[in-house]
Design a protein around this motif. Structure first.
Motif, PDB file in Angstrom:
ATOM      1  N   PRO A 147     -13.190  -3.529 -22.444  1.00  0.00           N
ATOM      2  CA  PRO A 147     -13.825  -4.526 -21.584  1.00  0.00           C
ATOM      3  C   PRO A 147     -13.034  -4.626 -20.277  1.00  0.00           C
ATOM      4  N   ASP A 148     -13.670  -5.119 -19.244  1.00  0.00           N
ATOM      5  CA  ASP A 148     -13.018  -5.193 -17.934  1.00  0.00           C
ATOM      6  C   ASP A 148     -11.691  -5.943 -17.984  1.00  0.00           C
ATOM      7  N   SER A 149     -11.624  -7.012 -18.765  1.00  0.00           N
ATOM      8  CA  SER A 149     -10.390  -7.800 -18.818  1.00  0.00           C
ATOM      9  C   SER A 149      -9.234  -6.989 -19.391  1.00  0.00           C
ATOM     10  N   LEU A 150      -9.489  -6.174 -20.415  1.00  0.00           N
ATOM     11  CA  LEU A 150      -8.425  -5.333 -20.974  1.00  0.00           C
ATOM     12  C   LEU A 150      -8.067  -4.191 -20.030  1.00  0.00           C
ATOM     13  N   LYS A 151      -9.041  -3.622 -19.374  1.00  0.00           N
ATOM     14  CA  LYS A 151      -8.779  -2.552 -18.391  1.00  0.00           C
ATOM     15  C   LYS A 151      -7.895  -3.106 -17.283  1.00  0.00           C
ATOM     16  N   HIS A 152      -8.193  -4.309 -16.822  1.00  0.00           N
ATOM     17  CA  HIS A 152      -7.381  -4.944 -15.783  1.00  0.00           C
ATOM     18  C   HIS A 152      -5.951  -5.163 -16.289  1.00  0.00           C
ATOM     19  N   PHE A 153      -5.802  -5.614 -17.534  1.00  0.00           N
ATOM     20  CA  PHE A 153      -4.475  -5.823 -18.116  1.00  0.00           C
ATOM     21  C   PHE A 153      -3.701  -4.507 -18.170  1.00  0.00           C
ATOM     22  N   VAL A 154      -4.343  -3.442 -18.633  1.00  0.00           N
ATOM     23  CA  VAL A 154      -3.682  -2.134 -18.701  1.00  0.00           C
ATOM     24  C   VAL A 154      -3.253  -1.697 -17.310  1.00  0.00           C
ATOM     25  N   ASP A 155      -4.117  -1.852 -16.330  1.00  0.00           N
ATOM     26  CA  ASP A 155      -3.775  -1.463 -14.956  1.00  0.00           C
ATOM     27  C   ASP A 155      -2.569  -2.245 -14.448  1.00  0.00           C
ATOM     28  N   GLN A 156      -2.500  -3.527 -14.771  1.00  0.00           N
ATOM     29  CA  GLN A 156      -1.352  -4.345 -14.376  1.00  0.00           C
ATOM     30  C   GLN A 156      -0.070  -3.851 -15.037  1.00  0.00           C
ATOM     31  N   GLN A 157      -0.157  -3.499 -16.314  1.00  0.00           N
ATOM     32  CA  GLN A 157       1.019  -3.013 -17.035  1.00  0.00           C
ATOM     33  C   GLN A 157       1.503  -1.696 -16.456  1.00  0.00           C
ATOM     34  N   VAL A 158       0.572  -0.823 -16.143  1.00  0.00           N
ATOM     35  CA  VAL A 158       0.929   0.484 -15.566  1.00  0.00           C
ATOM     36  C   VAL A 158       1.637   0.269 -14.236  1.00  0.00           C
ATOM     37  N   ALA A 159       1.088  -0.573 -13.393  1.00  0.00           N
ATOM     38  CA  ALA A 159       1.666  -0.802 -12.067  1.00  0.00           C
ATOM     39  C   ALA A 159       2.993  -1.555 -12.149  1.00  0.00           C
ATOM     40  N   GLY A 160       3.067  -2.527 -13.016  1.00  0.00           N
ATOM     41  CA  GLY A 160       4.235  -3.397 -13.059  1.00  0.00           C
ATOM     42  C   GLY A 160       5.383  -2.907 -13.898  1.00  0.00           C
TER      43      GLY A 160
ATOM     44  N   THR B 185       0.590   6.564 -15.599  1.00  0.00           N
ATOM     45  CA  THR B 185      -0.849   6.515 -15.873  1.00  0.00           C
ATOM     46  C   THR B 185      -1.114   5.562 -17.036  1.00  0.00           C
ATOM     47  N   SER B 186      -2.369   5.205 -17.187  1.00  0.00           N
ATOM     48  CA  SER B 186      -2.744   4.374 -18.334  1.00  0.00           C
ATOM     49  C   SER B 186      -2.525   5.135 -19.636  1.00  0.00           C
ATOM     50  N   SER B 187      -2.653   6.439 -19.602  1.00  0.00           N
ATOM     51  CA  SER B 187      -2.405   7.239 -20.812  1.00  0.00           C
ATOM     52  C   SER B 187      -0.955   7.114 -21.272  1.00  0.00           C
ATOM     53  N   GLU B 188      -0.017   7.121 -20.315  1.00  0.00           N
ATOM     54  CA  GLU B 188       1.389   6.951 -20.685  1.00  0.00           C
ATOM     55  C   GLU B 188       1.608   5.602 -21.353  1.00  0.00           C
TER      56      GLU B 188
ATOM     57  N   VAL C  14      -0.624   3.737 -23.009  1.00  0.00           N
ATOM     58  CA  VAL C  14      -1.244   3.721 -24.338  1.00  0.00           C
ATOM     59  C   VAL C  14      -0.422   4.550 -25.321  1.00  0.00           C
ATOM     60  N   ARG C  15       0.089   5.703 -24.871  1.00  0.00           N
ATOM     61  CA  ARG C  15       0.942   6.510 -25.760  1.00  0.00           C
ATOM     62  C   ARG C  15       2.172   5.721 -26.199  1.00  0.00           C
ATOM     63  N   GLU C  16       2.789   4.975 -25.259  1.00  0.00           N
ATOM     64  CA  GLU C  16       3.956   4.162 -25.599  1.00  0.00           C
ATOM     65  C   GLU C  16       3.596   3.090 -26.609  1.00  0.00           C
ATOM     66  N   LEU C  17       2.456   2.441 -26.439  1.00  0.00           N
ATOM     67  CA  LEU C  17       2.022   1.436 -27.413  1.00  0.00           C
ATOM     68  C   LEU C  17       1.839   2.053 -28.796  1.00  0.00           C
ATOM     69  N   ILE C  18       1.259   3.228 -28.847  1.00  0.00           N
ATOM     70  CA  ILE C  18       1.035   3.900 -30.135  1.00  0.00           C
ATOM     71  C   ILE C  18       2.370   4.281 -30.768  1.00  0.00           C
ATOM     72  N   ARG C  19       3.308   4.803 -29.959  1.00  0.00           N
ATOM     73  CA  ARG C  19       4.633   5.148 -30.495  1.00  0.00           C
ATOM     74  C   ARG C  19       5.323   3.918 -31.076  1.00  0.00           C
ATOM     75  N   ARG C  20       5.271   2.809 -30.348  1.00  0.00           N
ATOM     76  CA  ARG C  20       5.907   1.582 -30.833  1.00  0.00           C
ATOM     77  C   ARG C  20       5.246   1.084 -32.121  1.00  0.00           C
ATOM     78  N   ASP C  21       3.942   1.180 -32.193  1.00  0.00           N
ATOM     79  CA  ASP C  21       3.253   0.745 -33.404  1.00  0.00           C
ATOM     80  C   ASP C  21       3.626   1.650 -34.577  1.00  0.00           C
ATOM     81  N   LYS C  22       3.756   2.935 -34.301  1.00  0.00           N
ATOM     82  CA  LYS C  22       4.158   3.885 -35.346  1.00  0.00           C
ATOM     83  C   LYS C  22       5.567   3.553 -35.850  1.00  0.00           C
ATOM     84  N   GLU C  23       6.490   3.255 -34.929  1.00  0.00           N
ATOM     85  CA  GLU C  23       7.851   2.871 -35.313  1.00  0.00           C
ATOM     86  C   GLU C  23       7.845   1.564 -36.098  1.00  0.00           C
TER      87      GLU C  23
END
Length: 79
Positions: free
Chosen positions: A9-22, A27-30, A32-41
């Motif tokens: 949804p737009d609100s989550l896309k906006h949140f991801v964009d903020q996280q990437v920039a801040g 990229t947003s892929s980086e 998301v990959r970090e989130l997946i790695r942390r969840d795996k750990e």
């Protein structure tokens, strides 16, 4: 490397964009990959904790145990 498309949804896309920039992600892929790695750990740690909780009891651990453990670690690090 495989690709995966996700819809947000737009609100989550906006949140991801903020996280990437801040947070310095390229990229947003980086991000998301970090989130997946942390969840795996986190899942691995949870599995270890559950395994430990269901294992047989051992002798009580006290200050002497930790002191001897610290001494062994110090001896190993000085080699």
């Amino acid at each position: 490397m495989s690709t995966m498309n996700i819809s947000l949804p737009d609100s989550l896309k906006h949140f991801v964009d903020q996280q990437v920039a801040g947070r310095g992600y390229g990229t947003s892929s980086e991000y998301v990959r970090e989130l997946i790695r942390r969840d795996k750990e986190r899942q691995h740690l949870r599995d270890l904790l559950l395994e430990g909780a269901s294992s047989e009891m051992t002798e009580r651990v006290d200050a002497n145990y930790f002191n001897s453990l610290r001494d062994r670690a110090l001896k190993q690090s000085s080699k």
